[in-house]
Write an enzyme that holds these catalytic residues in place. Structure first.
Site, PDB file in Angstrom:
ATOM      1  N   GLY A  12       0.788  -1.234   0.000  1.00  0.00           N
ATOM      2  CA  GLY A  12       0.000   0.000   0.000  1.00  0.00           C
ATOM      3  C   GLY A  12       0.817   1.279   0.000  1.00  0.00           C
ATOM      4  CG  ASN A  14       1.563   3.433  -5.662  1.00  0.00           C
ATOM      5  OD1 ASN A  14       2.010   4.483  -6.095  1.00  0.00           O
ATOM      6  ND2 ASN A  14       2.083   2.255  -5.980  1.00  0.00           N
ATOM      7  CE  LYS A  92     -11.331 -11.282  -7.889  1.00  0.00           C
ATOM      8  NZ  LYS A  92     -11.272 -12.529  -8.631  1.00  0.00           N
ATOM      9  CG  HIS A 110       2.282  -1.780 -15.966  1.00  0.00           C
ATOM     10  ND1 HIS A 110       1.899  -3.035 -15.538  1.00  0.00           N
ATOM     11  CD2 HIS A 110       3.365  -1.959 -16.752  1.00  0.00           C
ATOM     12  CE1 HIS A 110       2.720  -3.931 -16.063  1.00  0.00           C
ATOM     13  NE2 HIS A 110       3.620  -3.306 -16.805  1.00  0.00           N
ATOM     14  CG  ASP A 151      -0.861  -4.113 -17.766  1.00  0.00           C
ATOM     15  OD1 ASP A 151      -1.381  -3.537 -16.796  1.00  0.00           O
ATOM     16  OD2 ASP A 151      -0.099  -5.088 -17.654  1.00  0.00           O
TER      17      ASP A 151
HETATM   18  C1  GRF Z   1       3.366  -1.021  -7.690  1.00  0.00           C
HETATM   19  O1  GRF Z   1       4.634  -1.325  -8.191  1.00  0.00           O
HETATM   20  C2  GRF Z   1       2.418  -0.891  -8.850  1.00  0.00           C
HETATM   21  O2  GRF Z   1       3.024  -0.445 -10.024  1.00  0.00           O
HETATM   22  C3  GRF Z   1       1.973  -2.286  -9.063  1.00  0.00           C
HETATM   23  O3  GRF Z   1       1.891  -2.820  -7.752  1.00  0.00           O
HETATM   24  C4  GRF Z   1       2.786  -2.150  -6.893  1.00  0.00           C
HETATM   25  C5  GRF Z   1       2.003  -1.684  -5.703  1.00  0.00           C
HETATM   26  O4  GRF Z   1       2.809  -1.334  -4.628  1.00  0.00           O
HETATM   27  N1  GRF Z   1       0.763  -2.318  -9.843  1.00  0.00           N
HETATM   28  P1  GRF Z   1       2.153  -0.755  -3.292  1.00  0.00           P
HETATM   29  O5  GRF Z   1       1.257  -1.828  -2.690  1.00  0.00           O
HETATM   30  O6  GRF Z   1       1.374   0.478  -3.635  1.00  0.00           O
HETATM   31  O7  GRF Z   1       3.305  -0.453  -2.380  1.00  0.00           O
END
Ligand code: GRF
Length: 208
Positions: A12, A14, A92, A110, A151
């Site tokens: 998490g 992000n 998922k 991505h 994607d």
């Molecule tokens: C990121 O590298 C994103 O590009 C990919 O999954 C990862 C998520 O990381 N789709 P986080 O859980 O947000 O740390």
């Protein structure tokens, strides 16, 4: 006001980056109204809870059929009046029913420069391994709209990072993730600004 649901399966980071951007005012006109995970242990759920944001564990395994799972997810999204779904490491595939209900209102990030190094099976460290094996001299992160194909939806924003000769998949992953933490909030800021400038939900999202 953009009402965001984040779907996440992992640590998490992000989610945290987006939350920080909302809290410090880099993103205005947006709030995270729910974080949803198929994984009860996801760090993303913990981060949401610690910020007082509703966190829901919702997994296909809790339901008898795909359609019962979709119905539960859709009714949660509608109850929360969600207008944008943000996929942040959600492992998922989002069902066609949800994509149809939120067409053009689901985004993903991505960890490569799509359309290169994308598609089914291209996730996590596999992406960075493939980039390094190819000899590419640059990689990066891509924010794109989500459609029925992995994607594949329209690219909204991209940022590059150099691949150095000494890079390993792990070092490249760390560089790309740092870029994601800037790029994803930036994409959401642009969407929020566009929505508020366009007089809000012209496309009927207000009815959700
Ligand atoms: C990121 O590298 C994103 O590009 C990919 O999954 C990862 C998520 O990381 N789709 P986080 O859980 O947000 O740390």
């Amino acid at each position: 006001m953009l009402r965001i649901a984040i779907f996440a399966s992992g640590k998490g980071s992000n989610v945290r980056a987006i939350l920080d951007a909302i809290r410090d005012g880099r993103i205005q006109q947006a709030e995270i109204v729910v974080v949803i995970s198929n994984n009860s242990d996801a760090g993303a759920l913990e981060i949401a809870r610690s910020h007082g944001i509703p966190a829901r564990h919702l997994s296909r395994r809790q339901f008898d059929s795909d359609s019962a799972f979709d119905d539960a997810l859709l009714s949660l999204l509608r109850d929360m009046k969600v207008t944008l779904i943000v996929l942040a490491g959600y492992m998922k595939k989002v069902s066609d029913a949800i994509i149809a209900a939120y067409r053009n209102h689901i985004i993903n990030i991505h960890p490569a420069l799509l359309p290169a190094f994308g598609g089914q099976g291209m996730y996590g460290m596999r992406v960075h391994e493939a980039v390094i094996a190819s000899g590419a001299t640059e990689s990066g992160a891509t924010v794109h709209l989500v459609d029925e194909t992995y994607d594949h939806g329209a690219i909204l924003l991209q940022r590059k990072v150099p691949v150095d000769p000494a890079d390993t998949p792990a070092s490249l992953a760390a560089k790309v993730l740092a870029v994601e933490h800037v790029l994803y909030p930036e994409a959401i800021r642009l969407i929020a600004e566009r929505e508020s400038a366009s007089g809000v939900h012209r496309n009927g999202m207000a009815a959700r």
